[in-house]
Scaffold this motif. Structure first.
Motif, PDB file in Angstrom:
ATOM      1  N   LEU A 157       0.833  -1.206   0.000  1.00  0.00           N
ATOM      2  CA  LEU A 157       0.000   0.000   0.000  1.00  0.00           C
ATOM      3  C   LEU A 157       0.870   1.260   0.000  1.00  0.00           C
ATOM      4  N   LEU A 158       1.947   1.242   0.801  1.00  0.00           N
ATOM      5  CA  LEU A 158       2.835   2.411   0.844  1.00  0.00           C
ATOM      6  C   LEU A 158       3.540   2.609  -0.494  1.00  0.00           C
ATOM      7  N   SER A 159       3.898   1.508  -1.133  1.00  0.00           N
ATOM      8  CA  SER A 159       4.551   1.611  -2.443  1.00  0.00           C
ATOM      9  C   SER A 159       3.588   2.206  -3.466  1.00  0.00           C
ATOM     10  N   ALA A 160       2.359   1.721  -3.446  1.00  0.00           N
ATOM     11  CA  ALA A 160       1.353   2.233  -4.374  1.00  0.00           C
ATOM     12  C   ALA A 160       1.079   3.710  -4.104  1.00  0.00           C
ATOM     13  N   ARG A 161       1.027   4.076  -2.829  1.00  0.00           N
ATOM     14  CA  ARG A 161       0.795   5.478  -2.455  1.00  0.00           C
ATOM     15  C   ARG A 161       1.917   6.358  -3.005  1.00  0.00           C
ATOM     16  N   HIS A 162       3.140   5.905  -2.823  1.00  0.00           N
ATOM     17  CA  HIS A 162       4.288   6.675  -3.303  1.00  0.00           C
ATOM     18  C   HIS A 162       4.248   6.841  -4.820  1.00  0.00           C
ATOM     19  N   LYS A 163       3.944   5.740  -5.497  1.00  0.00           N
ATOM     20  CA  LYS A 163       3.916   5.767  -6.956  1.00  0.00           C
ATOM     21  C   LYS A 163       2.849   6.752  -7.465  1.00  0.00           C
ATOM     22  N   THR A 164       1.673   6.691  -6.850  1.00  0.00           N
ATOM     23  CA  THR A 164       0.578   7.548  -7.302  1.00  0.00           C
ATOM     24  C   THR A 164       0.833   9.013  -6.961  1.00  0.00           C
ATOM     25  N   LEU A 165       1.347   9.265  -5.749  1.00  0.00           N
ATOM     26  CA  LEU A 165       1.614  10.660  -5.367  1.00  0.00           C
ATOM     27  C   LEU A 165       2.682  11.266  -6.266  1.00  0.00           C
ATOM     28  N   THR A 166       3.696  10.478  -6.604  1.00  0.00           N
ATOM     29  CA  THR A 166       4.751  10.973  -7.497  1.00  0.00           C
ATOM     30  C   THR A 166       4.162  11.370  -8.844  1.00  0.00           C
ATOM     31  N   LYS A 167       3.263  10.539  -9.339  1.00  0.00           N
ATOM     32  CA  LYS A 167       2.618  10.814 -10.626  1.00  0.00           C
ATOM     33  C   LYS A 167       1.751  12.074 -10.529  1.00  0.00           C
ATOM     34  N   LEU A 168       0.952  12.179  -9.478  1.00  0.00           N
ATOM     35  CA  LEU A 168       0.064  13.338  -9.323  1.00  0.00           C
ATOM     36  C   LEU A 168       0.865  14.624  -9.167  1.00  0.00           C
ATOM     37  N   GLU A 169       1.972  14.535  -8.433  1.00  0.00           N
ATOM     38  CA  GLU A 169       2.780  15.735  -8.226  1.00  0.00           C
ATOM     39  C   GLU A 169       3.433  16.185  -9.537  1.00  0.00           C
ATOM     40  N   ARG A 170       3.726  15.228 -10.396  1.00  0.00           N
ATOM     41  CA  ARG A 170       4.296  15.586 -11.700  1.00  0.00           C
ATOM     42  C   ARG A 170       3.210  16.224 -12.561  1.00  0.00           C
ATOM     43  N   GLU A 171       2.022  15.632 -12.528  1.00  0.00           N
ATOM     44  CA  GLU A 171       0.939  16.123 -13.392  1.00  0.00           C
ATOM     45  C   GLU A 171       0.353  17.451 -12.893  1.00  0.00           C
ATOM     46  N   GLN A 172       0.230  17.563 -11.561  1.00  0.00           N
ATOM     47  CA  GLN A 172      -0.375  18.775 -10.993  1.00  0.00           C
ATOM     48  C   GLN A 172       0.515  19.317  -9.883  1.00  0.00           C
ATOM     49  N   PRO A 173       1.598  19.979 -10.273  1.00  0.00           N
ATOM     50  CA  PRO A 173       2.490  20.510  -9.232  1.00  0.00           C
ATOM     51  C   PRO A 173       1.842  21.722  -8.562  1.00  0.00           C
ATOM     52  N   ASN A 174       2.527  22.247  -7.548  1.00  0.00           N
ATOM     53  CA  ASN A 174       2.098  23.488  -6.881  1.00  0.00           C
ATOM     54  C   ASN A 174       0.740  23.366  -6.188  1.00  0.00           C
ATOM     55  N   GLN A 175       0.377  22.180  -5.781  1.00  0.00           N
ATOM     56  CA  GLN A 175      -0.843  22.047  -4.983  1.00  0.00           C
ATOM     57  C   GLN A 175      -0.505  22.275  -3.513  1.00  0.00           C
ATOM     58  N   VAL A 176      -1.509  22.639  -2.747  1.00  0.00           N
ATOM     59  CA  VAL A 176      -1.317  22.775  -1.301  1.00  0.00           C
ATOM     60  C   VAL A 176      -0.905  21.416  -0.738  1.00  0.00           C
ATOM     61  N   ASN A 177       0.009  21.445   0.217  1.00  0.00           N
ATOM     62  CA  ASN A 177       0.494  20.238   0.860  1.00  0.00           C
ATOM     63  C   ASN A 177      -0.663  19.339   1.313  1.00  0.00           C
ATOM     64  N   GLY A 178      -0.637  18.094   0.923  1.00  0.00           N
ATOM     65  CA  GLY A 178      -1.659  17.159   1.375  1.00  0.00           C
ATOM     66  C   GLY A 178      -2.838  17.013   0.429  1.00  0.00           C
ATOM     67  N   THR A 179      -2.939  17.893  -0.573  1.00  0.00           N
ATOM     68  CA  THR A 179      -4.098  17.844  -1.476  1.00  0.00           C
ATOM     69  C   THR A 179      -4.193  16.499  -2.189  1.00  0.00           C
ATOM     70  N   HIS A 180      -3.074  16.050  -2.715  1.00  0.00           N
ATOM     71  CA  HIS A 180      -3.095  14.786  -3.458  1.00  0.00           C
ATOM     72  C   HIS A 180      -3.425  13.607  -2.537  1.00  0.00           C
TER      73      HIS A 180
END
Lengths: 442, 442
Positions: A157-180
């Motif tokens: 689960l932690l690996s999947a979380r990391h993978k998805t957050l990395t992708k979201l941060e690349r696609e939608q940077p500059n979000q408020v901390n914790g949004t993703h």
């Protein structure tokens, strides 16, 4: 204790263990009679200042420990799921303890690091896992020994979380901390083990429990439904924990349906086969694993069933146990033992089936039979208590669709005789219960 | 393997282990010569179909395993921190394995559940922990065996997170999902073990590493500073992980300063004494633990030093090991062994101190000496490689304030002779390095 004394004491311990193991049938109740708090009064309040003798310690095993033991290796233990032990695994454990090495890096113990990789490949091949799960396929695949299935689930689960957050941060940077993070949602069935939900809580992600079908199996149609809902609400489905062999009823999620959906949606599919996994070394049970080709990760508990593997926890030199056990049994013998366990479960199922007072409440695919008296939950609860009361046999219970149900698991020390004995015992308790002039008659 | 064969094989294994343990000095290099990937070619690609003989398996220990072993019990092992093994702990491990019980609830094994509670009280009393840490104080206190210090730290961070989130949700309900979580911030020093930061990452909370002072100790003044900053920015400080005996240099955070600040601010203070903890059974080292009365939780690794406790991981019947070891050694002997280790570290410190080419880079309080050649990092890196190259002794290195530093830990098998041998060996390598016509002269 010097080597000379250990030479004597170690051999005495070998004799003690043989005596313990081989007399479980005759000598002891499978479940103890003690009440909570029994042990403290039997011990001093402080550790001793001076060394005590080995004789005193061994004598205290009988005085203090044995009266409070639930004997997991007893022929009359049919509770939870099996936890196995074998003489070969004990020999390996002795060696593991003696080396006292901690394999947290290659240099900290090259043999431990490398044997683990090869042993997990041996297992992966025995399960016919797709090549990309193996380390010798040249890719990123490979397995390791986690301490428990709970740890394995959490890690995935932690690996999947990391993978998805990395992708979201690349696609939608500059979000408020914790949004993703707040958007992530993990899926599992209403039959999944509590450790799957706990993993989501630890990981601080939303969790959605999908309703299982009449065979307690999670299906694709339900998954499609929640994905559509969640996406419409702006959430990001990122992880699904599918179970092969649930704890309650040994049910199997439909990974052939779930897998393609997860692939399409970019959802990490983890397969938790903690109990059932070992059976996949038998070709006739391997079809239960079909769909694993869609999975990102897979776990099973060697100690749960692959009689007689007992993998304790951690990054000790545990692969040595796999190596000893696989070699000193051989795959054929292990398959035989798995088949014998399944055959014994079928025999027990047949006993229940022939008795009109009872009903079977799960589909018996491996070594777990769920059954109950036709009647109220209250009646079944009384049967459960009557069966366990004297400590002659030991079973557990569960609730399936609000029906109180008894669970009979084929465990390590079970034999055809002990299974028959258990059925006769349960049957006689049912007779007594049903004929008593109480409020629990049918 | 039937009981008759195990009776023979178990006793052979006892002999093998004695032979292994007692010949570590003479027979083997402490660090192996193999290169990564050495093991796979020595094994078949698949688990065997038919059972193999015990003789073959034992022979393969020498052919396959021993060439790749880092011998943690060797007298010449001075790396990482100690991982100990003793004959009494091995006797207990044999019994633990033979019972194969899994103590996840009281009923699953009353003896295991209850012995663990009492043993942790024994330890808490040996450390003179405040009464509220003990289970027999009548409150909520008590200890359990976690699998590793990393697990303990993670559990305490998650507990603190839960406690704080519950409070915030009560005080400020109806916030957008995740709002409270995004405000939480955890503190630790720049010397804390990586597992503390990892716990924060797993728990999805912010982490702040506080600069340590010249003795690598985290101080109150720095904590006050970051708390003020973070609160001004709307964040919620909720957890501090203080270390007693850091991995790099065995430094001690100033919990007497940190504790009252945490109390005032409602911050959960966890004390990670993974290595140093065992020393607190000696009255002369107990003052290092002063301030524990301000802590919410405390962990230490029994296997790290409390020679000869080796607690592997998990909810097996591990308290049996504590019981065997505490009784078969007795507290006096354990204190003696701790003192001997500290005395050996002092002797090594003295050797280094008398050699003008070297400098000591930590304050030696227990069993770890950090030292380096006066000179460049490059020079010291070459010394490190020269010392470890032949596998005659084994040490590790670290970086302290950008200074490349060698770490000499007193480990399980060390003796006065092996410590002296190590110093002479290191000293001779330094002489060779400094006199060689290379770019690494001082």
């Amino acid at each position: 204790m010097d080597p000379k004394e250990f030479c004597i004491r170690g051999k005495q311990m070998v004799d003690y263990i043989i005596d313990y193991t081989e007399s479980l049938d005759k000598r002891r109740k499978v479940f103890p009679e003690v009440k909570p708090g029994y042990l403290r009064p039997l011990l001093p309040n402080y550790a001793p200042e001076e060394a005590e003798s080995f004789e005193d310690v061994i004598a205290d095993l009988e005085r203090v420990i044995m009266p409070g033991m639930t004997h997991w290796s007893s022929p009359h233990f049919h509770a939870y799921f099996p936890s196995t032990f074998s003489y070969p695994s004990l020999l390996a454990e002795m060696m593991i303890t003696a080396t006292s090495c901690i394999g947290f890096s290659w240099a900290s113990c090259p043999a431990a690091t490398e044997l683990e990789i090869v042993m997990l490949d041996w297992l992966g091949k025995a399960f016919q896992l797709p090549a990309e799960f193996l380390s010798d396929s040249g890719g990123d695949g490979g397995g390791i020994i986690q301490r428990t299935a709970s740890d394995a689930t959490l890690m995935t689960l932690l690996s999947a979380r990391h993978k998805t957050l990395t992708k979201l941060e690349r696609e939608q940077p500059n979000q408020v901390n914790g949004t993703h993070l707040n958007k992530l949602v993990a899926y599992m069935s209403d039959q999944a083990h509590s450790s799957a939900e706990r993993a989501a809580i630890i990981g601080a992600v939303r969790v959605r429990k999908l309703p299982s079908d009449e065979k307690f199996s999670m299906r694709g149609v339900e998954l499609e439904k929640v994905i559509a809902q969640d996406k419409a609400n702006g959430l990001v489905p990122f992880y699904l924990c599918a179970t092969l062999g649930t704890t309650s009823s040994c049910a199997f999620d439909n990974i052939l349906e779930l897998g393609p959906i997860c692939q399409r949606e970019g959802i990490w599919m983890h397969i938790d086969a903690a109990y059932a996994g070992s059976a996949f070394i038998c070709p006739e049970f391997r079809p239960l694993l079909n769909g694993v080709e869609f999975a990102d990760s897979f776990d099973f508990n060697a100690h749960k069933w692959m009689r007689h593997w007992q993998i304790p926890l951690g990054r000790k030199f545990n692969s040595l146990k796999l190596w000893f056990v696989l070699r000193l049994f051989g795959m054929k013998k292990m398959q035989e033992l798995i088949r014998l366990d399944v055959a014994m479960a079928r025999e027990f199922e047949e006993f229940v089936h022939k008795d009109e007072r009872f009903e079977i409440t799960n589909e018996v695919k491996l070594g777990l039979v769920c059954f109950r008296l036709k009647g109220s939950n209250e009646l079944n609860r009384h049967l459960f208590e009557a069966v366990n009361k004297e400590g002659k046999i030991h079973i557990t219970s569960t609730e399936l669709r609000s029906k109180y149900t008894l669970r009979f698991a084929i465990c390590m020390g079970n034999t055809r005789e002990s299974v028959r004995f258990a059925w006769e015992y349960i049957s006689s308790k049912a007779t007594a219960l049903l004929s008593s002039p109480s409020e629990y008659g049918n």
